[in-house]
Design an enzyme around this catalytic site. Structure first.
Site, PDB file in Angstrom:
ATOM      1  N   ASP A   1      75.028 156.690   4.610  1.00  0.00           N
ATOM      2  CA  ASP A   1      74.368 156.999   5.889  1.00  0.00           C
ATOM      3  C   ASP A   1      73.777 155.719   6.496  1.00  0.00           C
ATOM      4  O   ASP A   1      72.577 155.625   6.692  1.00  0.00           O
ATOM      5  CB  ASP A   1      73.286 158.079   5.695  1.00  0.00           C
ATOM      6  CG  ASP A   1      72.142 157.642   4.769  1.00  0.00           C
ATOM      7  OD1 ASP A   1      72.357 156.718   3.937  1.00  0.00           O
ATOM      8  OD2 ASP A   1      71.030 158.192   4.891  1.00  0.00           O
TER       9      ASP A   1
ATOM     10  N   ASP B   1      72.569 150.707   2.998  1.00  0.00           N
ATOM     11  CA  ASP B   1      73.958 151.190   2.874  1.00  0.00           C
ATOM     12  C   ASP B   1      74.915 150.119   3.420  1.00  0.00           C
ATOM     13  O   ASP B   1      75.970 149.855   2.830  1.00  0.00           O
ATOM     14  CB  ASP B   1      74.183 152.447   3.726  1.00  0.00           C
ATOM     15  CG  ASP B   1      73.214 153.568   3.428  1.00  0.00           C
ATOM     16  OD1 ASP B   1      73.589 154.512   2.738  1.00  0.00           O
ATOM     17  OD2 ASP B   1      72.058 153.490   3.892  1.00  0.00           O
TER      18      ASP B   1
ATOM     19  N   ASN C   1      69.788 158.808   7.347  1.00  0.00           N
ATOM     20  CA  ASN C   1      68.903 157.871   8.034  1.00  0.00           C
ATOM     21  C   ASN C   1      68.905 158.097   9.543  1.00  0.00           C
ATOM     22  O   ASN C   1      67.916 157.853  10.223  1.00  0.00           O
ATOM     23  CB  ASN C   1      69.325 156.432   7.737  1.00  0.00           C
ATOM     24  CG  ASN C   1      69.030 156.059   6.296  1.00  0.00           C
ATOM     25  OD1 ASN C   1      68.031 156.502   5.738  1.00  0.00           O
ATOM     26  ND2 ASN C   1      69.888 155.259   5.694  1.00  0.00           N
TER      27      ASN C   1
ATOM     28  N   THR D   1      75.193 157.050  -1.259  1.00  0.00           N
ATOM     29  CA  THR D   1      73.948 156.329  -0.974  1.00  0.00           C
ATOM     30  C   THR D   1      73.175 156.987   0.167  1.00  0.00           C
ATOM     31  O   THR D   1      72.331 156.352   0.803  1.00  0.00           O
ATOM     32  CB  THR D   1      74.235 154.844  -0.655  1.00  0.00           C
ATOM     33  OG1 THR D   1      75.164 154.772   0.430  1.00  0.00           O
ATOM     34  CG2 THR D   1      74.796 154.121  -1.851  1.00  0.00           C
TER      35      THR D   1
ATOM     36  N   PHE E   1      63.834 160.172  -0.413  1.00  0.00           N
ATOM     37  CA  PHE E   1      64.477 160.662   0.816  1.00  0.00           C
ATOM     38  C   PHE E   1      65.848 161.322   0.594  1.00  0.00           C
ATOM     39  O   PHE E   1      66.093 162.438   1.083  1.00  0.00           O
ATOM     40  CB  PHE E   1      64.610 159.515   1.834  1.00  0.00           C
ATOM     41  CG  PHE E   1      65.308 159.935   3.104  1.00  0.00           C
ATOM     42  CD1 PHE E   1      64.654 160.716   4.043  1.00  0.00           C
ATOM     43  CD2 PHE E   1      66.629 159.576   3.335  1.00  0.00           C
ATOM     44  CE1 PHE E   1      65.306 161.128   5.211  1.00  0.00           C
ATOM     45  CE2 PHE E   1      67.287 159.977   4.495  1.00  0.00           C
ATOM     46  CZ  PHE E   1      66.621 160.755   5.436  1.00  0.00           C
ATOM     47  N   ASN E   2      66.772 160.652  -0.093  1.00  0.00           N
ATOM     48  CA  ASN E   2      68.146 161.183  -0.193  1.00  0.00           C
ATOM     49  C   ASN E   2      68.181 162.550  -0.882  1.00  0.00           C
ATOM     50  O   ASN E   2      68.961 163.431  -0.497  1.00  0.00           O
ATOM     51  CB  ASN E   2      69.059 160.223  -0.977  1.00  0.00           C
ATOM     52  CG  ASN E   2      69.374 158.961  -0.186  1.00  0.00           C
ATOM     53  OD1 ASN E   2      69.219 158.934   1.037  1.00  0.00           O
ATOM     54  ND2 ASN E   2      69.797 157.923  -0.888  1.00  0.00           N
TER      55      ASN E   2
ATOM     56  N   HIS F   1      67.616 149.450  -1.945  1.00  0.00           N
ATOM     57  CA  HIS F   1      68.035 150.579  -2.783  1.00  0.00           C
ATOM     58  C   HIS F   1      69.552 150.707  -3.042  1.00  0.00           C
ATOM     59  O   HIS F   1      70.014 150.629  -4.178  1.00  0.00           O
ATOM     60  CB  HIS F   1      67.601 151.903  -2.140  1.00  0.00           C
ATOM     61  CG  HIS F   1      66.203 151.963  -1.683  1.00  0.00           C
ATOM     62  ND1 HIS F   1      65.152 152.233  -2.513  1.00  0.00           N
ATOM     63  CD2 HIS F   1      65.652 151.815  -0.432  1.00  0.00           C
ATOM     64  CE1 HIS F   1      64.017 152.268  -1.822  1.00  0.00           C
ATOM     65  NE2 HIS F   1      64.301 152.009  -0.567  1.00  0.00           N
ATOM     66  N   ASP F   2      70.297 150.979  -1.968  1.00  0.00           N
ATOM     67  CA  ASP F   2      71.703 151.396  -2.115  1.00  0.00           C
ATOM     68  C   ASP F   2      72.598 150.317  -2.718  1.00  0.00           C
ATOM     69  O   ASP F   2      73.631 150.619  -3.332  1.00  0.00           O
ATOM     70  CB  ASP F   2      72.265 151.796  -0.746  1.00  0.00           C
ATOM     71  CG  ASP F   2      71.507 152.966  -0.143  1.00  0.00           C
ATOM     72  OD1 ASP F   2      70.804 153.670  -0.893  1.00  0.00           O
ATOM     73  OD2 ASP F   2      71.611 153.164   1.073  1.00  0.00           O
TER      74      ASP F   2
HETATM   75  C1  BDR Z   1      67.173 155.837   0.545  1.00  0.00           C
HETATM   76  O1  BDR Z   1      66.854 156.400   1.816  1.00  0.00           O
HETATM   77  C2  BDR Z   1      67.333 155.569   2.851  1.00  0.00           C
HETATM   78  O2  BDR Z   1      66.266 155.183   3.658  1.00  0.00           O
HETATM   79  C3  BDR Z   1      67.997 154.381   2.226  1.00  0.00           C
HETATM   80  O3  BDR Z   1      69.216 154.080   2.889  1.00  0.00           O
HETATM   81  C4  BDR Z   1      68.227 154.784   0.786  1.00  0.00           C
HETATM   82  O4  BDR Z   1      69.498 155.352   0.602  1.00  0.00           O
HETATM   83  C5  BDR Z   1      65.903 155.321  -0.102  1.00  0.00           C
HETATM   84  O5  BDR Z   1      65.006 156.357  -0.309  1.00  0.00           O
HETATM   85 CA    CA Z   2      71.189 155.271   2.320  1.00  0.00          CA
END
Ligand code: BDR
Ligand code: CA
Length: 309
Positions: free
Chosen positions: A11, A16, A40, A125, A165-166, A239-240
């Site tokens: 996303d 990403d 996102n 991701t 979040f994901n 993160h990703d």
């Molecule tokens: C995740 O949420 C999104 O903001 C980032 O792309 C990452 O995948 C982190 O919590």
């Molecule tokens: Ca992401």
């Protein structure tokens, strides 16, 4: 050299985007396809962003398919406070040179996994909606999935006090993945918060000074500014990118075999991953969970990759 066949389900999203940029120059990896999901930002935006990044790194022949526009059960929520309205605020990227495929992202995942002569690894991701839907529509794809290496969850949260979040965005889909029996590797907040793009890192990126590294520099500056504002972090956690780094250099990662279940019903805890780090539940191991990162090695990998552009 044998290459690992991967599908990137994403996303974009700053991190990403950088994950795609890292993957595109790895001789060990073959990107079979990129599928997008709402997360996102809304699906049209995340798909456009994926296409822009493909143009940037000349991934002209890789299929980009638009996937789910909303979670399986819940209402959609996006993250403009972190990624800006476009989902990829910061650098000016040209309008994509092509459109997304006519095939739905979920069908692309199913088709690519079924068509592949070798088992496929999926790198989600974003919210796990597309993967959850693909596993529901074609449960037999499990047989040809080598591993799912995902970014999501953790022993603490960033979107709620306990949820990342994901996973929070589509807990029902996440649950489907964790209950699938497919070997799953989890880059949660515990490890991704170790990969901070600090000012020193951004300086190193900018010193490379090529077309791609300059865009990455701008992405990181924007990403760091929102992380400063929202979480008072000195740098953005990328993160990703850890999902790709793990496939390329697993020796940089300290992993722990754990059981993970996803809370779908909690009044305050929906989307929480309950990570059994110490085996207290007696539940069967269903994931490898990232606990430690060789931070210097990780950034070296990233910088070396950017120098290839
Ligand atoms: C995740 O949420 C999104 O903001 C980032 O792309 C990452 O995948 C982190 O919590
Ligand atoms: Ca992401």
């Amino acid at each position: 050299m044998t290459t690992r066949k991967i599908i990137m389900d994403c996303d974009p999203g700053h991190d990403d985007a950088i994950a795609i940029i890292l993957a595109a120059v790895q001789p060990k990896l073959e990107i079979l396809g990129i599928t997008t999901v709402s997360g996102n930002a809304e699906i049209e935006k995340t798909t456009d962003n994926a296409l822009k990044i493909c143009d940037l790194v000349s991934l002209h022949d890789v299929i980009v398919s638009k996937g789910a526009s909303e979670p399986i059960v819940r209402l959609r929520e996006t993250a403009p406070g972190i990624h800006g309205d476009s989902g990829l605020d910061g650098p000016e990227l040209p309008t994509p040179s092509r459109s997304w495929s006519d095939e739905h992202g979920v069908d692309t995942i199913i088709r690519l996994v079924k068509e592949s002569k070798e088992p496929v690894t999926i790198l989600p991701t974003g919210p796990l909606t597309n993967i959850g839907l693909a596993l529901t529509k074609a449960p037999d794809i499990k047989d040809n999935i080598e591993e799912i290496v995902l970014m999501g969850g953790g022993t603490f949260g960033n979107w709620t006090p306990t949820a990342e979040f994901n996973i929070w965005a589509d807990p029902e889909a996440a649950r489907k993945v964790f209950e699938s029996g497919i070997p799953t590797v989890v880059m949660g907040l515990d490890i991704t918060h170790q990969a901070l793009a600090t000012t020193e890192v951004i300086d190193q990126v900018n010193q490379i000074d090529n077309r791609v590294s300059n865009i990455v520099g701008e992405l990181l500056v924007f990403f760091a500014s929102t992380y400063k504002e929202m979480f008072d972090f000195d740098g953005a956690p990328v993160h990703d990118v850890l999902t790709v780094a793990y496939l390329v250099a697993p020796e940089l990662f300290k992993m722990k075999d754990v059981n993970i279940v996803v809370e779908t019903k909690g009044e305050f805890t929906a989307g929480t991953t309950s990570v059994d780090l110490h085996g207290v539940t007696g539940r069967e191991v269903n994931a490898k969970f990232g606990v430690g990162l060789d931070v210097e090695g990780f950034w070296k990998l990233m910088i070396d990759a950017l120098k290839k552009y």
